[in-house]
Design a protein around this motif. Sequence first.
Motif, PDB file in Angstrom:
ATOM      1  N   PHE A   1      26.779  36.482  42.633  1.00  0.00           N
ATOM      2  CA  PHE A   1      26.767  36.973  41.257  1.00  0.00           C
ATOM      3  C   PHE A   1      27.300  35.916  40.284  1.00  0.00           C
ATOM      4  CE2 PHE A   1      26.704  41.014  43.599  1.00  0.00           C
ATOM      5  CZ  PHE A   1      25.689  41.678  42.931  1.00  0.00           C
TER       6      PHE A   1
ATOM      7  N   CYS B   1      26.840  36.246  36.515  1.00  0.00           N
ATOM      8  CA  CYS B   1      27.535  37.321  35.797  1.00  0.00           C
ATOM      9  C   CYS B   1      28.731  36.800  34.997  1.00  0.00           C
ATOM     10  CB  CYS B   1      28.013  38.390  36.781  1.00  0.00           C
ATOM     11  SG  CYS B   1      26.667  39.348  37.526  1.00  0.00           S
TER      12      CYS B   1
ATOM     13  N   VAL C   1      34.044  37.800  33.909  1.00  0.00           N
ATOM     14  CA  VAL C   1      32.837  38.458  34.396  1.00  0.00           C
ATOM     15  C   VAL C   1      32.366  39.373  33.274  1.00  0.00           C
ATOM     16  CG1 VAL C   1      31.836  39.989  36.123  1.00  0.00           C
ATOM     17  CG2 VAL C   1      33.637  38.377  36.780  1.00  0.00           C
TER      18      VAL C   1
ATOM     19  N   PHE D   1      28.832  40.453  32.897  1.00  0.00           N
ATOM     20  CA  PHE D   1      27.694  41.282  33.279  1.00  0.00           C
ATOM     21  C   PHE D   1      28.009  41.964  34.608  1.00  0.00           C
ATOM     22  CE2 PHE D   1      26.277  37.482  30.999  1.00  0.00           C
ATOM     23  CZ  PHE D   1      25.797  38.089  29.840  1.00  0.00           C
TER      24      PHE D   1
ATOM     25  N   THR E   1      33.904  37.333  43.451  1.00  0.00           N
ATOM     26  CA  THR E   1      33.662  37.898  42.125  1.00  0.00           C
ATOM     27  C   THR E   1      34.208  39.321  42.027  1.00  0.00           C
ATOM     28  OG1 THR E   1      31.687  36.530  41.866  1.00  0.00           O
ATOM     29  CG2 THR E   1      31.873  38.452  40.429  1.00  0.00           C
TER      30      THR E   1
END
Length: 344
Positions: A133, A136, A180, A182, A197
């Motif tokens: 991710f 993000c 972060v 998104f 993450t």
Amino acid sequence: MERSPSWIYRENYQNVSEYNEEDMEEYIRDVMTGYLHGGVIYDRTQIARWSRLWKLIQDGECEACSDLVIDPLGEHSDNQFDQKVKKFLMDRSILKVHLPNGGFNMVKYGDATDVKDIIQLVVGRLAAGERYFAKCYALKLVHIITRKSYWLHNNLSMYQVRQKYESSHPPEEWRYELRVRFLPKSFQELFQRDKVTFFYLYDQIRNDYMRDIAETIDQEVAIRLGCIEMRRFFKDMPQVAIDKKSNFEYLEKEVGLKRFLPRSVIDSTKSKTLRKLIQLHFKQYAQFAEHECVYKFFDTLKTVCKFEQERFRCALGSSGWSISMELVIGPDVGISYLTEKASS
């Protein structure tokens, strides 16, 4: 020992993907017509080298940078090396990027370094391996006095950031944060695919909670959230350990309750009463694994705060009339709006 321009290029150009187009177009045009460096006419090989430099600067093909010798004058002295490109390569600064756990990363950058490259560099330093991710993450610029903040577009160069935002206040009043932004629809998927993450997001949300809303929520909810974090923090501790007076005193004096609870709860509750409340709630989460504590923290916090949503005040209409509304963005609602009477 003095370093050659080609060495400078390999060392300092790794994160550059943009430059002022008008300047470089004029520069290449001058090279083609032979008006640089006292009107010397370059041969085709020298012209090709500068053309390739422009392509790399424009397209950001950083993988090829180490193969390019950028001094078209070959054996000429360093003072004849074009000052515009030399400044472009050497004008580097240090950016302090703050992380939600209280740490930070120092990043070397130049005017043409873009936000995307800084994000990729810092995310890559969080832990070894690929981040599923990784996209993000975003970079947020915060004015520490007014708390006004700006999300920086990935394609902005640091020169553009300074001109557009930093110029309004002294440099020491700005703070860069890697966040972060998104969120996936499922925290379970986030944990399974990208644990780094997942826990980074937890640190971010819990830090926001403690700073912004912990003092304003119901006392019982604050204690429950504090106990969940205690269990996650002491994940290897036996479930009955906190019942022992010596262990609780260690928690209270060595670690500090302020790490887990808002100041208003600590100050307004008698020590003996607070201890009983913590022991009572802690038992509910004593069997939880670390990631289960995070799930429970998110679920509990959602009852008092829509942390997974971003909201922006705006108005719909023309100069003659308008309707005030709130634009809401999040994984559950997509892009929606909220008026005084209803939401859509």
